[in-house]
Design a protein around this motif. Structure first.
Motif, PDB file in Angstrom:
ATOM      1  N   ALA A  24       0.822  -1.210   0.000  1.00 30.83           N
ATOM      2  CA  ALA A  24       0.000   0.000   0.000  1.00 30.83           C
ATOM      3  C   ALA A  24       0.862   1.269   0.000  1.00 30.83           C
ATOM      4  CB  ALA A  24      -0.931   0.001   1.206  1.00 30.83           C
ATOM      5  N   LEU A  25       1.970   1.243   0.754  1.00 31.08           N
ATOM      6  CA  LEU A  25       2.853   2.404   0.836  1.00 31.08           C
ATOM      7  C   LEU A  25       3.795   2.510  -0.363  1.00 31.08           C
ATOM      8  CD1 LEU A  25       3.875   2.206   4.608  1.00 31.08           C
ATOM      9  CD2 LEU A  25       2.411   3.929   3.556  1.00 31.08           C
ATOM     10  N   GLN A  26       3.861   1.437  -1.153  1.00 30.39           N
ATOM     11  CA  GLN A  26       4.794   1.362  -2.288  1.00 30.39           C
ATOM     12  C   GLN A  26       6.233   1.560  -1.809  1.00 30.39           C
ATOM     13  OE1 GLN A  26       3.259   4.181  -5.237  1.00 30.39           O
ATOM     14  NE2 GLN A  26       2.135   2.508  -6.201  1.00 30.39           N
ATOM     15  N   ARG A  27       6.544   0.878  -0.711  1.00 28.31           N
ATOM     16  CA  ARG A  27       7.899   0.903  -0.170  1.00 28.31           C
ATOM     17  C   ARG A  27       8.451  -0.523  -0.124  1.00 28.31           C
ATOM     18  NH1 ARG A  27       9.854   5.454   2.098  1.00 28.31           N
ATOM     19  NH2 ARG A  27       8.414   7.169   2.539  1.00 28.31           N
ATOM     20  N   PRO A  28       9.778  -0.659  -0.190  1.00 32.10           N
ATOM     21  CA  PRO A  28      10.357  -1.998  -0.027  1.00 32.10           C
ATOM     22  C   PRO A  28      10.029  -2.565   1.342  1.00 32.10           C
ATOM     23  CG  PRO A  28      11.984  -0.458  -0.922  1.00 32.10           C
ATOM     24  CD  PRO A  28      10.804   0.364  -0.494  1.00 32.10           C
ATOM     25  N   LEU A  29       9.764  -3.864   1.396  1.00 31.48           N
ATOM     26  CA  LEU A  29       9.532  -4.554   2.664  1.00 31.48           C
ATOM     27  C   LEU A  29      10.839  -5.197   3.097  1.00 31.48           C
ATOM     28  CD1 LEU A  29       7.761  -5.730   4.929  1.00 31.48           C
ATOM     29  CD2 LEU A  29       7.195  -7.620   3.382  1.00 31.48           C
ATOM     30  N   LEU A  30      11.394  -4.730   4.214  1.00 26.84           N
ATOM     31  CA  LEU A  30      12.639  -5.292   4.749  1.00 26.84           C
ATOM     32  C   LEU A  30      12.283  -6.347   5.779  1.00 26.84           C
ATOM     33  CD1 LEU A  30      15.707  -5.340   5.133  1.00 26.84           C
ATOM     34  CD2 LEU A  30      15.452  -3.460   6.778  1.00 26.84           C
ATOM     35  N   ILE A  31      12.680  -7.578   5.510  1.00 29.15           N
ATOM     36  CA  ILE A  31      12.367  -8.710   6.378  1.00 29.15           C
ATOM     37  C   ILE A  31      13.643  -9.197   7.066  1.00 29.15           C
ATOM     38  CG2 ILE A  31      11.596 -11.108   6.440  1.00 29.15           C
ATOM     39  CD1 ILE A  31       9.291  -9.347   6.016  1.00 29.15           C
ATOM     40  N   LYS A  32      13.603  -9.247   8.393  1.00 21.53           N
ATOM     41  CA  LYS A  32      14.707  -9.817   9.158  1.00 21.53           C
ATOM     42  C   LYS A  32      14.182 -10.988   9.982  1.00 21.53           C
ATOM     43  CE  LYS A  32      17.606  -5.671   9.628  1.00 21.53           C
ATOM     44  NZ  LYS A  32      18.361  -4.826  10.593  1.00 21.53           N
ATOM     45  N   GLY A  33      15.086 -11.810  10.454  1.00 20.08           N
ATOM     46  CA  GLY A  33      14.726 -12.961  11.259  1.00 20.08           C
ATOM     47  C   GLY A  33      15.850 -13.971  11.236  1.00 20.08           C
ATOM     48  N   GLU A  34      15.763 -14.961  12.125  1.00 20.19           N
ATOM     49  CA  GLU A  34      16.784 -16.019  12.150  1.00 20.19           C
ATOM     50  C   GLU A  34      16.884 -16.694  10.793  1.00 20.19           C
ATOM     51  OE1 GLU A  34      16.681 -19.019  15.159  1.00 20.19           O
ATOM     52  OE2 GLU A  34      15.928 -17.644  16.676  1.00 20.19           O
ATOM     53  N   PRO A  35      18.089 -17.162  10.406  1.00 19.30           N
ATOM     54  CA  PRO A  35      18.180 -17.999   9.202  1.00 19.30           C
ATOM     55  C   PRO A  35      17.268 -19.211   9.327  1.00 19.30           C
ATOM     56  CG  PRO A  35      20.376 -17.348   9.967  1.00 19.30           C
ATOM     57  CD  PRO A  35      19.412 -16.921  11.035  1.00 19.30           C
ATOM     58  N   GLY A  36      16.594 -19.540   8.239  1.00 16.19           N
ATOM     59  CA  GLY A  36      15.729 -20.713   8.248  1.00 16.19           C
ATOM     60  C   GLY A  36      14.308 -20.451   8.682  1.00 16.19           C
ATOM     61  N   CYS A 172      12.215   1.946   3.963  1.00 19.60           N
ATOM     62  CA  CYS A 172      11.643   0.594   3.975  1.00 19.60           C
ATOM     63  C   CYS A 172      10.528   0.479   5.011  1.00 19.60           C
ATOM     64  CB  CYS A 172      12.727  -0.447   4.296  1.00 19.60           C
ATOM     65  SG  CYS A 172      14.063  -0.557   3.094  1.00 19.60           S
ATOM     66  N   PHE A 173       9.649  -0.482   4.785  1.00 17.99           N
ATOM     67  CA  PHE A 173       8.726  -0.927   5.833  1.00 17.99           C
ATOM     68  C   PHE A 173       9.362  -2.175   6.437  1.00 17.99           C
ATOM     69  CE2 PHE A 173       5.199  -3.005   7.867  1.00 17.99           C
ATOM     70  CZ  PHE A 173       4.412  -1.965   8.330  1.00 17.99           C
ATOM     71  N   PHE A 174       9.511  -2.184   7.749  1.00 17.33           N
ATOM     72  CA  PHE A 174      10.301  -3.231   8.410  1.00 17.33           C
ATOM     73  C   PHE A 174       9.409  -4.248   9.107  1.00 17.33           C
ATOM     74  CE2 PHE A 174      12.160  -4.659  12.475  1.00 17.33           C
ATOM     75  CZ  PHE A 174      13.200  -5.432  11.976  1.00 17.33           C
TER      76      PHE A 174
END
Length: 281
Positions: A24-36, A172-174
């Motif tokens: 909706a914001l037309q921004r990149p979605l930055l996804i973080k989290g543990e590997p896997g 970004c949207f985080f």
């Protein structure tokens, strides 16, 4: 156009909300989290859920931002000029399009995955700021400006190996993917193995979550490693009783190579088992 998850991917309410907010914001979605924890797979399922093609740009330590736009092969052009090749007169023959160019010029809106952005050097994210903001870039060799026909849905993943610049983060949207709780983990397992024995799942999950709680582990086993381990347990027809009758003096689970990925953690489990045997004497 909303992402509601797919049959192959268990998305929490928070994750679905994050995807839809970024769209909706037309921004990149930055996804973080543990590997896997399914960060890369999320992009695949967002593309499937929204009915869009997926373009994947997997980042390495040697990757430069310019490669996402285009690369000019001056060496090939020089060689062809020495050989008298006619195509040397059109410089466009020596321009190799990058993943951003592909995404910008696609005939329909696409999902663009920039995978493991933290592997590149610290300047990599900043070098893409203008292009991701304006959705265009200039090709100096040909004098053309490449503009996005349709703004792609951009998903960027990071394993937190290094900090990302503030200027990049502001754009970004985080969302941080928390490690699944037991109920969510059961749903994930059911997606992969709908016919698996419930008792096997219950006992395997007890072993798995107990392992993750051991202090001092260098690498905690991840969701994808639990899925692999269950596949092996089913293939080798390991009885549930072997997992159920857990003996602290034998701390290493069967087929542990699917869960433990370095010798330090294996040695830690062996020491814990040895110490427990001494206490029992």
């Amino acid at each position: 156009m909303k992402f509601e998850g797919t049959e192959r991917y268990v998305a929490t309410d928070d994750l679905r909300m994050a995807v839809n907010a970024a769209v909706a914001l037309q921004r990149p979605l930055l996804i973080k989290g543990e590997p896997g924890t399914g960060k890369t797979m999320l992009a695949e399922e967002v593309a499937a859920g929204l009915g869009m093609p997926l373009i994947q740009w997997h980042i390495k330590s040697t990757t430069k931002a310019q490669q996402g736009l285009y690369e000019y092969d001056a060496v090939s052009r020089l060689r062809d000029s020495q050989l008298g090749d006619e195509k040397v007169h059109d410089i466009a023959n020596y321009i190799k399009k990058g993943k951003l160019w592909e995404a910008f010029t696609a005939e329909e809106q696409v999902v663009l995955l920039i995978d493991e952005i933290d592997k590149a050097d610290i300047e990599f994210p900043n070098d893409l700021l203008v292009e991701l903001d304006r959705m265009e870039f200039f090709v100096y060799e040909t004098g053309e400006t490449v503009k996005a026909k349709h703004r792609p849905v951009i998903i960027i993943t990071s394993n937190n190996e290094k900090e990302l610049p503030d200027a990049f983060l502001r754009r970004c949207f985080f969302h941080f993917i928390n490690f699944p709780d037991k109920e969510t983990m059961r749903e994930i397992i059911a997606v992969h193995y709908p016919d698996i024995s419930k008792s096997l799942v219950a006992e395997a999950m007890e072993v798995f979550f107990d392992l993750r709680e051991i202090p001092g582990l260098k690498k905690k086993p991840s969701t994808s490693e639990l899925i692999d381990w269950l596949k092996l347990l089913m293939a080798d027809e390991i009885p549930d009783e072997i997992l159920k009758e857990r003996d602290p003096s034998k701390a290493i689970p069967p087929l542990y190579g699917a869960l433990m990925k370095n010798e330090q953690d294996v040695h830690l489990l062996e020491r814990l088992a040895f110490m427990h045997r001494r206490e029992m004497r």
